[in-house]
Design an enzyme around this catalytic site. Structure first.
Site, PDB file in Angstrom:
ATOM      1  N   CYS A 183       7.037  -6.754   5.666  1.00 27.89           N
ATOM      2  CA  CYS A 183       8.090  -5.755   5.478  1.00 27.89           C
ATOM      3  C   CYS A 183       9.397  -6.435   5.042  1.00 27.89           C
ATOM      4  CB  CYS A 183       8.248  -4.927   6.747  1.00 27.89           C
ATOM      5  SG  CYS A 183       9.182  -3.390   6.497  1.00 27.89           S
ATOM      6  N   HIS A 213       2.663  -2.941   7.420  1.00 34.31           N
ATOM      7  CA  HIS A 213       2.617  -3.604   8.730  1.00 34.31           C
ATOM      8  C   HIS A 213       1.172  -3.840   9.176  1.00 34.31           C
ATOM      9  CE1 HIS A 213       6.838  -3.745  10.093  1.00 34.31           C
ATOM     10  NE2 HIS A 213       6.984  -2.755   9.234  1.00 34.31           N
ATOM     11  N   GLU A 225       0.072  -5.983  11.247  1.00 35.70           N
ATOM     12  CA  GLU A 225      -0.011  -6.280  12.684  1.00 35.70           C
ATOM     13  C   GLU A 225      -0.176  -5.021  13.519  1.00 35.70           C
ATOM     14  OE1 GLU A 225       4.271  -5.128  12.303  1.00 35.70           O
ATOM     15  OE2 GLU A 225       2.756  -6.065  11.038  1.00 35.70           O
TER      16      GLU A 225
END
Length: 234
Positions: A110, A208, A210
């Site tokens: 990001c 994202h 994660e």
């Protein structure tokens, strides 16, 4: 086998009237699941401090965060811009200088993608709804598909031409900067992944990964970073 040490830079924000280092635990879990040993990195202000810090890590995750000062890329701020604390921005710019000097393997997420491009002399779309439109939602946990360039390193790692992602941003890369290649876009043309052609391993995604622990292709990004951190790339 000793796990590669993966440093993760933290956010800096005011919590209960005190400035605190913060980081979503998802980053830590993703690095650990990929076989790395995650450690959190404080904000250091000089390149010498970062040289010492990076001598103890094998790879880096550049985590998400707020917005870079648009003056860095020659623009006046859009009203929607939510600036990083000055100390955080200065620290990350110094970190980038040393990261490239040491050629430390890195994965940007990001804000990390935007940081790479701006550091390389590129520019950002300051507000996607204003500049691009709203045909694809990008903010507040939006889910959408991304088209991957199969010839890119990101494409080879993911092994797919299209991938669903989770987004939480209102800015994106516009001009990617010197030596930086666009590796993925969403349907509205927004840049979704970039990679540095002059660094041994520096790729960055706007989404994202994660936050998608159950998506195997997303875990491959962290696994690739850990693999790069194991090898003699520097």
């Amino acid at each position: 086998m000793t796990r590669p040490v993966i440093g993760i830079n933290c956010e800096l924000e005011e919590v209960r009237k005190r400035m605190r280092l913060t980081l979503c635990d998802d980053y830590v879990r993703a690095v650990a699941a990929a076989g790395g040993l995650p450690i959190l990195l404080a904000h250091l202000q000089t390149e010498d401090e970062w040289r010492e810090a990076l001598s103890h890590v094998d790879g880096l995750v550049l985590s998400g965060g707020d917005d870079l000062t648009p003056s860095l890329y020659g623009q006046a701020p859009h009203p929607s811009v939510d600036l990083l604390p000055e100390r955080k921005q200065a620290s990350d710019l110094a970190l980038m200088n040393v990261l490239f000097e040491r050629r430390t393997p890195a994965l940007g997420i990001c804000y990390g993608a935007q940081l790479l491009s701006v550091w390389r002399g590129g520019t950002l779309v300051q507000d996607i709804p204003t500049a691009v439109g709203t045909s694809v939602a990008h903010a507040k946990g939006a889910r959408h598909d991304v088209e991957i360039d199969p010839s890119s390193r990101v494409g080879r790692i993911l092994g797919v031409a299209r991938v669903p992602v989770l987004s939480w941003h209102h800015q994106s890369v516009d001009s990617p900067g010197k030596g930086v290649r666009v590796a993925a876009r969403s349907g509205d043309g927004v840049v979704e992944a970039v990679e540095d052609g002059e660094h041994p391993f520096f790729l960055a995604v706007q989404w994202h990964p994660e936050r998608m622990p159950d998506a195997p292709e997303q875990g491959r990004l962290f696994a690739a970073l850990v693999d790069a951190a194991r090898g003699p790339l520097r």
